[in-house]
Scaffold this motif. Structure first.
Motif, short mmCIF file in Angstrom:
data_model
loop_
_atom_site.label_atom_id
_atom_site.label_comp_id
_atom_site.label_asym_id
_atom_site.label_seq_id
_atom_site.Cartn_x
_atom_site.Cartn_y
_atom_site.Cartn_z
N ASN A 7 0.84 -1.20 0.00
CA ASN A 7 0.00 0.00 0.00
C ASN A 7 0.88 1.25 0.00
OD1 ASN A 7 -2.56 -1.43 0.50
ND2 ASN A 7 -1.67 -1.84 2.50
N ILE A 8 0.37 2.29 -0.62
CA ILE A 8 0.99 3.61 -0.55
C ILE A 8 -0.09 4.55 -0.03
CG2 ILE A 8 1.98 5.52 -1.86
CD1 ILE A 8 3.01 3.38 -3.85
N ALA A 9 0.17 5.19 1.11
CA ALA A 9 -0.81 6.10 1.70
C ALA A 9 -0.83 7.41 0.93
CB ALA A 9 -0.47 6.36 3.17
N ILE A 10 -2.03 7.88 0.66
CA ILE A 10 -2.20 9.15 -0.03
C ILE A 10 -3.24 9.96 0.74
CG2 ILE A 10 -3.88 8.17 -1.65
CD1 ILE A 10 -2.72 10.08 -3.77
N PHE A 28 -10.05 2.32 -10.91
CA PHE A 28 -9.54 1.45 -9.86
C PHE A 28 -10.71 0.71 -9.21
CE2 PHE A 28 -5.37 3.81 -8.60
CZ PHE A 28 -5.03 3.98 -9.92
N SER A 29 -10.40 -0.38 -8.52
CA SER A 29 -11.45 -1.08 -7.78
C SER A 29 -11.31 -0.73 -6.29
CB SER A 29 -11.34 -2.60 -7.97
OG SER A 29 -10.10 -3.07 -7.50
N LEU A 30 -12.43 -0.73 -5.62
CA LEU A 30 -12.44 -0.53 -4.17
C LEU A 30 -12.11 -1.88 -3.56
CD1 LEU A 30 -12.95 1.19 -1.67
CD2 LEU A 30 -15.38 0.63 -1.88
N SER A 31 -10.88 -2.03 -3.06
CA SER A 31 -10.41 -3.30 -2.53
C SER A 31 -10.83 -3.53 -1.09
CB SER A 31 -8.88 -3.38 -2.62
OG SER A 31 -8.47 -3.20 -3.95
N GLU A 32 -10.96 -2.44 -0.34
CA GLU A 32 -11.32 -2.58 1.07
C GLU A 32 -11.85 -1.25 1.58
OE1 GLU A 32 -9.30 -4.07 5.28
OE2 GLU A 32 -8.09 -4.02 3.46
N ASP A 33 -12.86 -1.34 2.41
CA ASP A 33 -13.41 -0.16 3.09
C ASP A 33 -13.91 -0.63 4.45
OD1 ASP A 33 -14.58 2.17 3.97
OD2 ASP A 33 -15.82 2.47 2.18
N THR A 34 -13.04 -0.53 5.44
CA THR A 34 -13.33 -1.02 6.78
C THR A 34 -13.47 0.14 7.75
OG1 THR A 34 -12.05 -3.03 6.32
CG2 THR A 34 -12.49 -2.51 8.65
N TRP A 42 -10.29 2.29 6.94
CA TRP A 42 -9.16 1.70 6.21
C TRP A 42 -9.67 1.47 4.80
CZ3 TRP A 42 -4.11 0.86 7.34
CH2 TRP A 42 -3.39 -0.02 6.53
N VAL A 43 -9.28 2.36 3.88
CA VAL A 43 -9.82 2.33 2.52
C VAL A 43 -8.67 2.14 1.54
CG1 VAL A 43 -11.11 3.61 0.77
CG2 VAL A 43 -11.69 3.89 3.20
N ARG A 44 -8.80 1.08 0.73
CA ARG A 44 -7.79 0.80 -0.30
C ARG A 44 -8.46 0.74 -1.66
NH1 ARG A 44 -5.34 -3.84 -0.70
NH2 ARG A 44 -7.07 -5.01 0.18
N LEU A 55 -3.73 3.54 -0.23
CA LEU A 55 -4.45 3.60 1.04
C LEU A 55 -4.90 5.04 1.19
CD1 LEU A 55 -5.31 2.33 3.74
CD2 LEU A 55 -3.11 3.08 4.64
N LEU A 56 -6.21 5.26 1.10
CA LEU A 56 -6.74 6.61 1.19
C LEU A 56 -6.79 7.03 2.64
CD1 LEU A 56 -9.64 6.26 -1.40
CD2 LEU A 56 -7.26 6.93 -1.79
N ALA A 57 -5.96 7.99 2.99
CA ALA A 57 -5.83 8.46 4.37
C ALA A 57 -6.45 9.84 4.50
CB ALA A 57 -4.36 8.50 4.77
N ARG A 58 -7.57 9.92 5.20
CA ARG A 58 -8.24 11.21 5.36
C ARG A 58 -7.39 12.11 6.27
NH1 ARG A 58 -13.64 11.34 8.41
NH2 ARG A 58 -12.15 11.44 10.10
N ALA A 59 -7.07 13.28 5.75
CA ALA A 59 -6.28 14.25 6.52
C ALA A 59 -7.03 14.60 7.81
CB ALA A 59 -6.02 15.50 5.68
N SER A 60 -6.27 14.68 8.91
CA SER A 60 -6.93 14.90 10.20
C SER A 60 -6.43 16.13 10.95
CB SER A 60 -6.75 13.67 11.09
OG SER A 60 -5.37 13.44 11.35
#
Length: 134
Positions: A7-10, A28-34, A42-44, A55-60
């Motif tokens: 994974n590469i976090a973005i 792209f396909s949605l591989s995971e959304d936990t 945890w979204v890939r 790895l879609l990382a929501r800015a916090s």
């Protein structure tokens, strides 16, 4: 020993907006959304037949929000290989992808730079066939 990058976090401002862009525009396909609780997920998303996911990382916080689209300091950040450059280029054009230049032929590949929804710079490229030794 075998190793690989999984994974590469973005950084993104919103999970659902990012999923829609990478799925509907880039294919792209949605591989995971936990759901991890407390608004975190945890979204890939993964390119077709790809092994490495974003790895879609929501800015916090403010620092992370400021880095959205600038994780590589304005340079090309991600390299998306294609088995058919012109198919993907034309599909992306039709879906409104923002290209930073015209496609070009380089010794290593047919390539074009595009920016994603957040301003990250990508290379879409089809590597040149390796030269055969005689």
């Amino acid at each position: 020993m075998k190793q690989s990058i999984a994974n590469i976090a973005i950084l993104v401002p919103d999970y659902d907006e990012a999923i829609a862009y990478y799925r509907d525009i880039l294919g792209f396909s949605l591989s995971e959304d936990t759901d991890l609780g407390a608004g975190k997920r945890w979204v890939r998303v993964t390119p077709p037949k790809g092994e490495t996911s974003l790895l879609l990382a929501r800015a916090s916080n403010e620092e992370q929000h400021a880095a959205i689209g600038q994780q590589a300091g304005g340079r090309v950040f991600l390299f998306l290989h294609s088995d058919d450059f012109w198919r993907d280029y034309h599909a992306y054009q039709a879906r409104g992808v923002n290209f930073a230049e015209a496609p070009r032929e380089e010794a290593y590949a047919t390539v074009v730079v595009f920016t994603d929804l957040y301003g990250n710079r990508w290379d879409l490229l089809q590597p040149a066939c390796p030269k055969r030794s005689v």
